[in-house]
Design a protein around this motif. Structure first.
Motif, PDB file in Angstrom:
ATOM      1  N   CYS A  16      31.333  32.347  29.665  1.00 22.53           N
ATOM      2  CA  CYS A  16      32.025  31.595  28.616  1.00 22.53           C
ATOM      3  C   CYS A  16      31.668  30.111  28.667  1.00 22.53           C
ATOM      4  CB  CYS A  16      33.538  31.770  28.759  1.00 22.53           C
ATOM      5  SG  CYS A  16      34.164  33.369  28.213  1.00 22.53           S
ATOM      6  N   ARG A  52      32.549  36.452  33.942  1.00 25.66           N
ATOM      7  CA  ARG A  52      33.016  36.153  32.590  1.00 25.66           C
ATOM      8  C   ARG A  52      33.243  34.653  32.407  1.00 25.66           C
ATOM      9  NH1 ARG A  52      35.664  40.248  29.745  1.00 25.66           N
ATOM     10  NH2 ARG A  52      34.437  42.162  29.929  1.00 25.66           N
ATOM     11  N   ALA A  53      33.874  34.029  33.400  1.00 25.90           N
ATOM     12  CA  ALA A  53      34.141  32.595  33.302  1.00 25.90           C
ATOM     13  C   ALA A  53      32.846  31.814  33.198  1.00 25.90           C
ATOM     14  CB  ALA A  53      34.949  32.140  34.514  1.00 25.90           C
ATOM     15  N   GLU A  84      35.580  38.700  36.932  1.00 27.38           N
ATOM     16  CA  GLU A  84      36.303  37.518  36.466  1.00 27.38           C
ATOM     17  C   GLU A  84      35.411  36.288  36.545  1.00 27.38           C
ATOM     18  OE1 GLU A  84      39.913  36.602  35.659  1.00 27.38           O
ATOM     19  OE2 GLU A  84      39.546  38.543  34.749  1.00 27.38           O
ATOM     20  N   GLU A 138      40.109  36.286  32.634  1.00 29.68           N
ATOM     21  CA  GLU A 138      38.889  36.126  31.841  1.00 29.68           C
ATOM     22  C   GLU A 138      38.510  37.419  31.120  1.00 29.68           C
ATOM     23  OE1 GLU A 138      37.923  33.206  31.603  1.00 29.68           O
ATOM     24  OE2 GLU A 138      38.442  32.150  33.440  1.00 29.68           O
ATOM     25  N   CYS A 180      37.605  31.309  29.582  1.00 29.33           N
ATOM     26  CA  CYS A 180      37.381  31.987  28.300  1.00 29.33           C
ATOM     27  C   CYS A 180      38.557  31.770  27.352  1.00 29.33           C
ATOM     28  CB  CYS A 180      37.161  33.481  28.529  1.00 29.33           C
ATOM     29  SG  CYS A 180      35.656  33.869  29.460  1.00 29.33           S
ATOM     30  N   TYR A 236      44.668  27.271  37.336  1.00 29.38           N
ATOM     31  CA  TYR A 236      43.885  28.399  36.833  1.00 29.38           C
ATOM     32  C   TYR A 236      44.642  29.695  37.081  1.00 29.38           C
ATOM     33  CZ  TYR A 236      40.004  31.718  36.402  1.00 29.38           C
ATOM     34  OH  TYR A 236      39.202  32.760  36.034  1.00 29.38           O
ATOM     35  N   SER A 258      42.650  29.850  31.482  1.00 24.60           N
ATOM     36  CA  SER A 258      41.412  30.508  31.887  1.00 24.60           C
ATOM     37  C   SER A 258      40.266  29.855  31.125  1.00 24.60           C
ATOM     38  CB  SER A 258      41.457  32.016  31.600  1.00 24.60           C
ATOM     39  OG  SER A 258      41.445  32.263  30.204  1.00 24.60           O
TER      40      SER A 258
END
Length: 358
Positions: free
Chosen positions: A142, A138-139, A135, A282, A180, A278, A178
């Motif tokens: 992005c 990925r964040a 997670e 993601e 992304c 949040y 999120s």
């Protein structure tokens, strides 16, 4: 004393307004409202027809005639010099100021004339990403994409301002929760994407390793609590060489680098409105979509990971050595989970990959 012609023009203007049904002309207050009005106009113009009025106002002073016509409520096609493109309001179409889009220099002039709001800028609260593992990766990826493709050649402040805008959107109730999700919002819809690089082909181009590392450092710092105070709670921005139709509808904050930043108007643009939390998720954005922005990601990934991804897509085992000429792309598909599906292009072990139909 007004000239004889001026007095006559005033009477003519009053006559024309009277025919339109307005009450702007002089009246005798000791008589009932509208008493004898039509008869008076008819006696002056000879007739109440358009032809009669045209003869009567033929030699009127242009300013008086324009004033009279402006108050005439009857249907007409004379918009009295209104700005081209804004003669009437049509909420079904995007308004323009003309038939042509302003070039770079004209856009810069327009933007310079729109002064920043003389209001204090409220700095956003620090954001610290609590996610971990995939997670978090990925964040970070992005946000690095957004900084790189939106402000890769900007100074450090310009890159930090873009990252701050993404985080501001995450906290605003009108956007996904999120990193992304905010960046890829609308990228698979016909209504268009929020960040142009997600749908204009930018993800297919190779990146500069040095610039990518810099963008990633900016993103990492933003996710660790750094606040770019200069842009406050900005949720929108555009380059200074374009003039989008929505710019006058928002509160202009300031320019950082080549980007001009804006916030929502009213309570929606104040710090108190940014209460969103949040929520993660993601990994709901396809990994292959994100990986496409940075070719090094595919090259650096362990062969067994790529092989597993390919075998899942093909429905059978695929050795890592077969990945040399194959690539995975994401295709929008409303029938698929998440609105997208994976597709293999190229060759595997020297053979072209068959289509589902084949």
């Amino acid at each position: 004393m007004p000239s004889i012609r001026r007095q006559r023009d005033l009477k003519a203007a009053a006559a024309l307004i009277a025919v339109g049904g307005l009450s702007a002309c002089a009246t005798a207050y000791h008589l009932p409202r509208q008493h004898g009005r039509a008869a008076g106009v008819a006696s002056q113009a000879g007739t109440l027809s358009d032809a009669g009025l045209a003869r009567y106002v033929a030699d009127m002073d242009p300013a008086m005639l324009a004033l009279a016509r402006r108050h005439d409520p009857r249907p007409h096609k004379d918009y009295w010099g209104r700005v081209k493109g804004w003669e009437v309001i049509d909420i079904a179409t995007i308004p323009t100021l003309g038939d042509t889009v302003p070039d770079f220099e004209d856009a810069r002039l327009i933007n310079a004339y729109r002064l920043p709001a003389p209001l204090p800028i409220e700095a956003a609260r620090p954001f610290v990403l609590k996610a971990s593992g995939e997670e978090r990766a990925r964040a970070l990826h992005c946000l690095s994409q957004a900084v790189y493709f939106e402000a890769g050649f900007e100074p450090a402040d310009g890159q930090a301002a873009v990252a701050q805008t993404v985080l501001n959107r995450l906290r605003h109730p009108g956007y996904p929760k999120s990193i992304c999700g905010v960046i890829y919002e609308g990228s698979l819809r016909s209504t268009g994407c929020q960040f142009s690089f997600t749908c204009d082909g930018s993800l297919e181009r190779a990146v500069s390793p040095a610039l990518w590392n810099q963008a990633e450092a900016v993103a990492r710092r933003a996710l660790s609590g750094f606040v770019m105070k200069d842009v406050g709670v900005a949720t929108h921005y555009h380059a200074d060489y374009v003039s989008p139709y929505w710019a006058p509808t928002l509160v202009k904050l300031r320019q950082v680098g080549t980007h001009i930043f804006y916030r929502w108007t009213g309570p929606a643009g104040t710090l108190a409105a940014f209460k969103g939390r949040y929520a993660g998720g993601e990994t709901k954005i396809s990994a292959d979509t994100l990986m496409g922005a940075d070719p090094r990601t595919l090259e650096a990934a362990p062969p067994e990971v790529l092989a597993q991804t390919l075998s899942q897509t093909l429905g059978g085992p695929a050795p890592a050595a077969a990945l040399k000429d194959a690539r995975i792309v994401v295709i929008p598909d409303v029938a698929a989970p998440g609105g997208e599906r994976l597709k293999i292009e190229g060759t595997v072990a020297g053979r072209r990959i068959a289509t589902p139909e084949e």
